[in-house]
Design a protein around this motif. Structure first.
Motif, PDB file in Angstrom:
ATOM      1  N   ILE A   3     -29.079  47.545 -15.003  1.00  0.00           N
ATOM      2  CA  ILE A   3     -30.444  47.993 -15.282  1.00  0.00           C
ATOM      3  C   ILE A   3     -31.433  46.894 -14.943  1.00  0.00           C
ATOM      4  N   LEU A   6     -31.846  46.845 -11.217  1.00  0.00           N
ATOM      5  CA  LEU A   6     -32.639  48.009 -10.812  1.00  0.00           C
ATOM      6  C   LEU A   6     -34.116  47.784 -11.104  1.00  0.00           C
ATOM      7  N   ARG A   7     -34.368  47.242 -12.298  1.00  0.00           N
ATOM      8  CA  ARG A   7     -35.750  47.008 -12.693  1.00  0.00           C
ATOM      9  C   ARG A   7     -36.428  46.035 -11.729  1.00  0.00           C
ATOM     10  N   ARG A 224     -27.037  22.992 -16.071  1.00  0.00           N
ATOM     11  CA  ARG A 224     -26.914  24.447 -16.179  1.00  0.00           C
ATOM     12  C   ARG A 224     -28.119  25.025 -16.928  1.00  0.00           C
ATOM     13  N   ASN A 225     -28.506  24.345 -17.998  1.00  0.00           N
ATOM     14  CA  ASN A 225     -29.637  24.841 -18.786  1.00  0.00           C
ATOM     15  C   ASN A 225     -30.972  24.572 -18.107  1.00  0.00           C
ATOM     16  N   ALA A 299     -28.211  33.061 -14.325  1.00  0.00           N
ATOM     17  CA  ALA A 299     -28.139  31.730 -14.935  1.00  0.00           C
ATOM     18  C   ALA A 299     -28.239  31.792 -16.452  1.00  0.00           C
ATOM     19  N   PRO A 301     -27.482  33.910 -19.710  1.00  0.00           N
ATOM     20  CA  PRO A 301     -26.822  35.091 -20.273  1.00  0.00           C
ATOM     21  C   PRO A 301     -27.705  35.837 -21.278  1.00  0.00           C
ATOM     22  N   ARG A 302     -28.644  35.104 -21.893  1.00  0.00           N
ATOM     23  CA  ARG A 302     -29.485  35.783 -22.895  1.00  0.00           C
ATOM     24  C   ARG A 302     -30.347  36.841 -22.229  1.00  0.00           C
ATOM     25  N   ARG A 304     -29.629  38.270 -19.245  1.00  0.00           N
ATOM     26  CA  ARG A 304     -28.728  39.252 -18.672  1.00  0.00           C
ATOM     27  C   ARG A 304     -28.322  40.284 -19.721  1.00  0.00           C
ATOM     28  N   LEU A 305     -27.916  39.800 -20.904  1.00  0.00           N
ATOM     29  CA  LEU A 305     -27.359  40.712 -21.886  1.00  0.00           C
ATOM     30  C   LEU A 305     -28.435  41.456 -22.655  1.00  0.00           C
ATOM     31  N   LYS A 307     -31.265  42.615 -21.437  1.00  0.00           N
ATOM     32  CA  LYS A 307     -31.969  43.647 -20.685  1.00  0.00           C
ATOM     33  C   LYS A 307     -31.040  44.605 -19.969  1.00  0.00           C
TER      34      LYS A 307
END
Lengths: 308, 557
Positions: A3, A6-7, A224-225, A299, A301-302, A304-305, A307
């Motif tokens: 999603i 797509l957005r 990474r952060n 990069a 995950p917060r 990614r998960l 939305k």
């Protein structure tokens, strides 16, 4: 995640439509091309004929509609001057520009990210200060000055590097340096700030308490952060560069790129070429932005998960 | 028993010119828990970080002393080791669990990778074997579904689970010494009880020495064998835990013990009035889950579900429950800082729900709020006299020229010096700042004050002073309080009545004494059993068995 992607894509499509529209109206602000192309020595009837031939007598609304229809059918028209399809003209020019852009981006990242990290770690020592002074200098010197200085030193005086065109790998060195100057400065500073932010976080202390060596702590846990913040900045900078940054440098080194084409077609009011060239640049910018959005989610995950 | 696992001798640490730890010595043996107790700024955390030799990173310097870690028969002085030797020890022979489980895990790395890292580093395992070992370790710290957790990120886990992950990482290599720096301060009581019992049982299993740092005497009683009381970097007292609780020697230790709220000591409140200040009926607030691109807004979560409460003039209603149960959402919904979905709120006889924006603004002066973090809730750029009279200015209760006079009255009422009004928020300590927050709330002469975890971030003795101030204001002006806290002992002291909240609903309400003495609802009983009793575990027959979290309690008691 799906999603979210797509957005990003839908957002991209909407932006594109807005730009297509803006390009149409903006290019028509500069006057009638017939005047420029044919000059004064033309009879009134011939003039009317040409205007009708190009469809410039229709209302702006119906011109816009015809334009939209042809844009979406992939028909971008012929150059007023060269009488060749504009897509052909632009694509000829796009590849050299893209190569230069990629070369500048790679150089920038390879140089500025390590510099930024060093500047953050050694912020209190002389190393950090030296890096930041260089970065500020780079920020203050515009690309055309760097370009001219390079030409003067390596082309004119030392005669080491070729100045004109894109024939060999050596040709890339000076334009790349000229374009990267400001970018390196900017991204070094952003990397430093992002790393400084991250270095003081609790999880960095946890990583050290786990017994990880310092370089693992910095690169794996820190970078990474920091890369989350960096990504958006790098995306913006690259997009800005793709849009306009290389026009001047391409002119200095006679690079057969899209920047040169933009300038020339704007001066000659070659609407179809100008329109398509601007559109292509806009598409590149939008694609870069969408790519950054998606990379961002990868990069962090917060995001990614949350939305999708 | 052989010598101590760790011996600290005459440790001195300074930050710049400030000496944080002044010649501290102590020893920890295997299977022993030493509690290091003191208020903030006493040098507890500096000591912990010095043992791991991480203090240099925080800007501190170890001035003198020895930190001896037992290594077979010999002792290693950690001060003499180089970086490579230290990285071999950290997370291996000595590990540490930090205070903030929310920020101590790397947000962009999977749990599995973060735990496996320790095995890869110290045991030389391959990534696959390390992940397998990580799963076993997660299982050992009693994390449900360990296999699934490996692929999760920290933000998907609750605070309690995150702290378990931290413990798993710390204990992965079966260290000789575990340092716990306030590991449960950020957690609510039920989770705290679980984490404490977990640490105890793992200690029995692995046999490491534990250095337990805390400011909470209740936790000390649960955990410690011996206690070192620290104040301004100096050791005030060292004693076995039973002795300290039975006969504290130093005056400071006595004060610390006295300030610690204990359950069952009764309420210090006076009789309340009968006029209702706040009447909430059937209040529900829903958090809509975000609408997707192609989907309609789904049902969302009922954060507050049909709550009815009343607070009378001069009365304090304590609202308790674990974090995430909807306490703060309820408070905000009452004041319509969050729009409730249904239900009515009557404040001083006037409807808050359904009133227009202008009416709402008028009514808001009847109810003021005090927040948890006195550092974040005061504007650092305003001088105190503007800061604390701002609500009064907004409501047009005071003219610009009377502002300073009002400010002077207000700071006097909350027990600060008059010259405080010319200073700025950063010049005050945490407790003083919370007084300023109270003064600001008082500036509009409210009928009700909603205190959302108002003393949770403060040291015990400071917290006690703040709650005393609240009681005093209530006795004098008949203020009503809605006192929200996860600390039941504090709530007991200030409240006339207590409401227990669980998963968005009020499961039980009653007079403070009665509710705590004879809880009717299963959840209330669970909550109460988790509160540290303040009696040293070693003096008791049997430690209470606490079950892992996520075991839901039925709502229909």
């Amino acid at each position: 995640m799906l999603i979210y992607v797509l957005r990003a894509l839908v957002k991209m499509a909407v932006t594109l439509l807005v730009i297509v529209t803006l390009v149409f109206f903006a290019t028509r602000l500069s006057g009638n091309p017939v005047d420029f192309v044919l000059g004064d020595g033309i009879s009134r009837e011939d003039r009317e004929l040409l205007i009708a031939y190009y469809g410039l007598d229709a209302t702006i609304g119906s011109q816009y509609w015809r334009y939209l229809v042809s844009v979406f059918s992939g028909e971008f028209g012929l150059s007023f001057l060269e009488r060749r399809p504009v897509s052909q003209i632009v694509f000829e020019r796009a590849w050299p520009s893209l190569k230069l852009l990629l070369s500048a981006i790679s150089f920038t990242l390879i140089v500025s990210v390590p510099l930024g990290i060093l500047a953050a770690i050694y912020r209190t020592s002389i190393i950090g200060s030296v890096v930041m002074v260089i970065a500020f200098l780079g920020y203050a010197v515009p690309a055309f000055i760097i370009g001219i200085l390079l030409v003067l030193i390596f082309g004119y005086t030392l005669n080491w590097l070729p100045v004109i065109g894109d024939g060999s790998a050596l040709h890339f060195i000076m334009p790349t340096l000229a374009i990267s100057g400001m970018l390196v400065a900017a991204i070094t500073r952003f990397t430093r700030n992002a790393m400084l932010d991250v270095l003081s976080q609790d999880y960095m202390r946890t990583a050290r308490a786990k017994g990880l060596p310092e370089w693992v702590v910095i690169l794996k846990h820190g970078l990474r952060n920091a890369s989350i913040t960096l990504l958006s900045v790098i995306g913006l900078q690259i997009a800005g560069l793709a849009a306009s940054g290389s026009v001047v440098v391409e002119a200095i080194f006679a690079w057969p790129g899209i920047g040169d084409l933009l300038v020339r077609s704007a001066i000659l009011r070659d609407y179809p070429v100008l329109q398509f060239a601007v559109l292509s640049v806009a598409i590149v910018v939008i694609v870069i932005n969408a790519a950054v959005d998606i990379a961002y989610a990868y990069a962090d995950p917060r995001i990614r998960l949350a939305k999708g | 028993m052989s010598g101590p696992v760790l011996a600290v001798e005459d440790l001195r640490i300074s930050f710049g010119t400030h000496e944080a730890v002044k010649g501290l010595s102590f020893e920890i043996h295997a299977r022993e828990t030493l509690a290091l107790v003191g208020e903030s700024g006493s040098g507890k955390s500096a000591t912990a970080l010095a043992i791991l030799r991480l203090i240099e990173r925080e800007g501190g310097t170890i001035r003198s002393g020895r930190i001896l870690l037992a290594d077979g028969d010999a002792n290693q002085d950690l001060r003499q080791l180089d970086d490579a030797q230290l990285t071999r020890l950290r997370g291996n022979a000595i590990s540490m669990v930090f205070q903030e489980p929310m920020t101590s895990l790397n947000p962009v790395l999977k749990i599995g990778d973060q735990v496996a890292e320790v095995f890869i580093r110290h045991r030389g395992l391959s990534r696959r074997d390390a992940l397998k070992a990580a799963q076993e370790t997660l299982d050992q710290v009693r994390i449900p579904e360990p296999a699934r957790r490996l692929d999760q990120y920290p933000h998907e886990l609750s605070g309690g689970l995150r702290q378990r992950v931290m413990i798993a990482m710390a204990l992965a290599c079966r260290p000789r010494l575990l340092i716990c720096d306030e590991p449960t301060t950020a957690l609510d009581v039920t989770t705290q009880a679980e984490i404490l019992s977990l640490i105890r049982s793992l200690q029995a299993e692995i046999g490491m020495g534990v250095l337990f740092i805390t400011h909470d005497m209740g936790v000390v009683a649960e955990m410690a064998d011996r206690v070192v009381v620290l104040r301004h970097g100096e050791k005030i007292e060292e004693a076995a835990v039973e002795d300290l609780f039975a006969r504290p020697q130093a005056a400071y230790s006595k004060k610390l013990m006295a300030a610690t709220p204990k359950l069952g000591t009764g309420s210090s409140t006076r009789a309340a009035g009968t006029n209702m200040v706040l009447e909430v009926d059937g209040l529900s607030t829903r958090f809509a889950s975000k609408a997707g691109l192609f989907s309609k807004t789904s049902q969302g979560v009922l954060a507050v579900n049909g709550v009815s409460i009343k607070v009378a003039r001069g009365e304090t209603l304590g609202l308790v429950g674990e974090s995430g149960c909807g306490k703060s959402t309820l408070a905000r919904s009452i004041l319509r800082l969050i729009e409730p979905e249904s239900g009515t709120v009557l404040l001083d006889g006037k409807h808050l729900t359904g009133s227009s924006k202008a009416e709402l603004r008028q009514s808001r002066k009847e109810a003021q709020m005090i927040f948890q973090d006195p550092y974040a809730s005061l504007n650092p750029r305003l001088p105190v006299h503007e800061l604390i009279t701002e609500p009064a200015r907004i409501h047009g209760l005071v003219s610009r020229k009377d502002q300073k006079e009002l400010a002077a009255q207000l700071v006097a009422r909350v027990g600060l010096e008059t010259d405080a009004i010319h200073r700025f928020a950063h010049q005050f300590s945490g407790g003083q700042r919370q007084r300023l927050c109270i003064a600001r709330a008082l500036s509009v002469e409210p009928k009700l004050i909603v205190a959302d975890e108002a003393v949770s971030a403060l040291d015990v003795s400071i917290a006690r002073q703040i709650t005393d101030l609240m009681l005093e204001l209530q006795a004098r002006d008949g203020l009503a309080f809605l006192f929200i806290s996860h600390d039941i002992a504090v709530v007991e002291r200030v409240s006339h009545r207590i409401a227990v909240m669980y998963r968005g609903e009020i499961v039980e309400t009653g007079p403070a004494g009665q509710l705590l003495a004879a809880p009717r609802h299963a959840y209330t009983r669970r909550l109460l059993s988790a509160v540290p009793s303040g009696i040293p575990v070693r003096s008791r027959k049997q430690a209470p068995r606490v079950f892992a979290e996520d075991a839901p309690v039925s709502l229909s008691a």
